[in-house]
Scaffold this active site. Structure first.
Site, short mmCIF file in Angstrom:
data_model
loop_
_atom_site.label_atom_id
_atom_site.label_comp_id
_atom_site.label_asym_id
_atom_site.label_seq_id
_atom_site.Cartn_x
_atom_site.Cartn_y
_atom_site.Cartn_z
N PHE A 275 -28.75 -16.15 -12.61
CA PHE A 275 -28.56 -17.06 -11.47
C PHE A 275 -28.89 -16.39 -10.14
CE2 PHE A 275 -24.58 -14.83 -11.02
CZ PHE A 275 -24.17 -15.02 -9.71
N LYS A 276 -28.80 -15.07 -10.09
CA LYS A 276 -29.01 -14.38 -8.82
C LYS A 276 -30.45 -14.46 -8.34
CE LYS A 276 -25.03 -11.58 -9.78
NZ LYS A 276 -24.41 -10.28 -10.11
N ASP A 277 -31.38 -14.83 -9.21
CA ASP A 277 -32.77 -15.02 -8.78
C ASP A 277 -32.87 -16.13 -7.74
OD1 ASP A 277 -34.09 -13.09 -10.41
OD2 ASP A 277 -33.96 -14.42 -12.13
#
Length: 542
Positions: free
Chosen positions: A121-123
């Site tokens: 999700f950090k992308d």
């Protein structure tokens, strides 16, 4: 800054910085007083936001949300649209963050946030942050050469996913060096390979002896260190960077509209959404808090924790206290998936990216709680200062005594927006198994399973036709292969090879570049490494 609204100017949660621009807070990351940046006001949505926004693409929706926090005098609309477009062109899913229904009868949905370059999700935030860094530096360095150029030294700590996402967002960017600190031997093999096989000259991986908390403490020490700041312009990529919280707000709106548009029976008047978020550092769910206070219709934000449950305990009794565990009590999880307990007292679990003692972004919520509850008198400047002083007092108690308590009215204010659910490793494993069965036939990673367990638990208490639960899926199951295989071993039809992305095949055999750092080297040792590598980059630059 007369051309800026209050939501486009920023202050520090500890009261030492005010009236900062978006560019300043993005490039600084952490305030000079050690606080975190927040907008002076949370913006309100335009009156026609539902009709105007409900059919927008993810990219166009991101522009509308971010424009409320970024002045066009600072980033012209055409430039901001281009930054956003380039950031999400790297995603494999057309919808960027697609919504999947796992159980139609119980209104259980999953928001897939793992379609970016590193399958986490950090992308969503870090692809944007890399492009923002580049945009600001190109503008600052126009016509400059050599040492005149503004060079950004980005430093971050990772429990796994932040590091690879930051590296993929910043690799090859001009005038940026990125240093990622990870706990040696305590991230999963896939996560370690994703980080250390990136060989771009501006990427530096430091394997630190210790745990994620040690890495995070080192990052904070570097930002507070006068000598480091004299030699380098430091930037942050951890969830303390405001741009990450901003980027994550978009997918709350996108998920809401995806659900609203999925059935003619759903309307803004009858749809009630409970967002469930697997939570460690509190950044992901804090983005939901901003969306809710902007005006997005969110019934409740559910904090799903693993057995490192400082947030769950706070929402029960108003006590924010470290509860370190040691020895046999600390053991758990799977070493192969990157557990990271050590003498600091983190509990090892099957969801290692959430294994933390203290949640960094909780400080931002504390400021809002203090402002809402205590800042009743005086002008707005006095109210803000009082909120900052209150936060400093709480954090001082956390540092000196290992915890603090808040008044009942503060806890009540926190419970108005949030509730929390603690999830054990057994419950995590059982949830992975359950959702592989009918009707879902879905493979969850252990962090997403923590969220889905909390969703099921919440649904049992709040079952109604108009109530929907959207849980956030934070990582692809292949990133935590061992927990998934342990949970699904022997299940009819399960073959892990079928979910293994082509990008992961052979990854662990590629050439690597990483530097080991002993605990004894301390701040001075890490500072020396950073200076050495930045100077080497500068000497090699054309």
């Amino acid at each position: 800054m007369s051309s800026y609204t209050a939501s486009q100017r920023y202050l520090s949660t500890r009261g030492g910085s005010y009236d900062l621009s978006f560019e300043e807070v993005v490039l600084k990351g952490l305030a000079a007083d050690g606080g975190l940046f927040i907008p002076e006001e949370i913006p309100r949505l335009p009156s026609d936001w539902v009709t105007r926004w409900r059919h927008l693409s993810f990219v166009d929706l991101a522009y509308e949300v971010m424009s409320l926090y970024i002045s066009p005098a600072e980033i012209p609309p055409a430039d901001l649209k281009d930054i956003i477009r380039r950031s999400y062109s790297t995603f494999r899913a057309k919808d960027v963050t697609p919504l999947v229904t796992l159980d139609k009868e119980r209104n259980l949905h999953l928001l897939e946030l793992f379609h970016g370059p590193t399958f986490a999700f950090k992308d969503v935030a870090l692809q944007l942050l890399g492009n923002l860094f580049e945009y600001f530096l190109v503008r600052r360095n126009q016509g400059k050469v050599g040492k005149e150029r503004h060079h950004l030294t980005v430093i971050g700590a990772t429990s796994g996913d932040t590091g690879s996402a930051a590296i993929y967002g910043l690799r090859g960017k001009k005038d940026v060096s990125v240093f990622i600190l990870h706990p040696k031997g305590r991230v999963s093999p896939v996560q370690e390979a994703q980080m250390t096989t990136v060989l771009d000259a501006n990427v530096h991986n430091l394997a630190m002896e210790g745990t994620f908390d040690d890495c995070q403490d080192m990052v904070k020490a570097l930002f507070a260190d006068e000598e480091t700041n004299k030699a380098h312009h430091l930037g942050a990529v951890n969830s303390i960077n405001w741009a990450r919280i901003l980027a994550q707000q978009t997918y709350y709106f996108y998920a809401y509209f995806s659900l609203l548009n999925s059935s003619p029976d759903l309307t803004p008047a009858n749809l009630q959404v409970r967002f469930v978020v697997p939570t460690g550092n509190f950044g992901d769910i804090l983005a939901g808090y901003y969306a809710k206070h902007m005006g997005l219709s969110i019934a409740k934000l559910v904090i799903a924790t693993n057995e490192n449950d400082i947030l769950y305990r706070f929402w029960k009794d108003g006590k924010y206290e470290k509860h370190p565990v040691h020895g046999e009590a600390a053991k758990g999880g799977l070493k192969e998936d990157g557990v990271k307990a050590h003498e600091a007292g983190v509990k090892e679990t099957l969801s290692p990216a959430m294994d933390i003692l203290v949640s960094s972004n909780f400080e931002r919520l504390l400021w809002y709680l203090a402002y809402a509850v205590y800042s009743r008198k005086g002008d707005i400047s006095e109210k803000r200062h009082f909120a900052g002083d209150t936060v400093k007092t709480w954090l001082s108690e956390l540092k000196s005594h290992g915890g603090f308590s808040v008044d009942p009215q503060v806890l009540k204010a926190a419970q108005a927006d949030f509730e929390s659910q603690r999830v054990s490793d057994k419950e995590t494993k059982d949830t992975i198994t359950d959702f592989y069965g009918e009707p879902a036939r879905y493979i969850l990673d252990p962090h997403s399973a923590v969220g889905m367990f909390a969703s099921v638990h919440s649904e049992k208490k709040h079952a109604a036709p108009q109530i929907h639960h959207i849980s956030l899926a934070t990582a692809h199951p292949a990133k935590f292969a061992n927990a998934v295989e342990m949970s699904l071993k022997g299940q009819p039809g399960f073959k892990f090879e079928e979910v293994l992305p082509a990008e992961f095949i052979g990854l662990e055999q590629r050439e690597r570049r990483v530097r080991n750092v002993a605990a004894s080297e301390g701040l001075a040792g890490v500072r020396a490494i950073i200076t050495e590598e930045v100077e080497r980059e500068g000497a090699a630059a054309p």
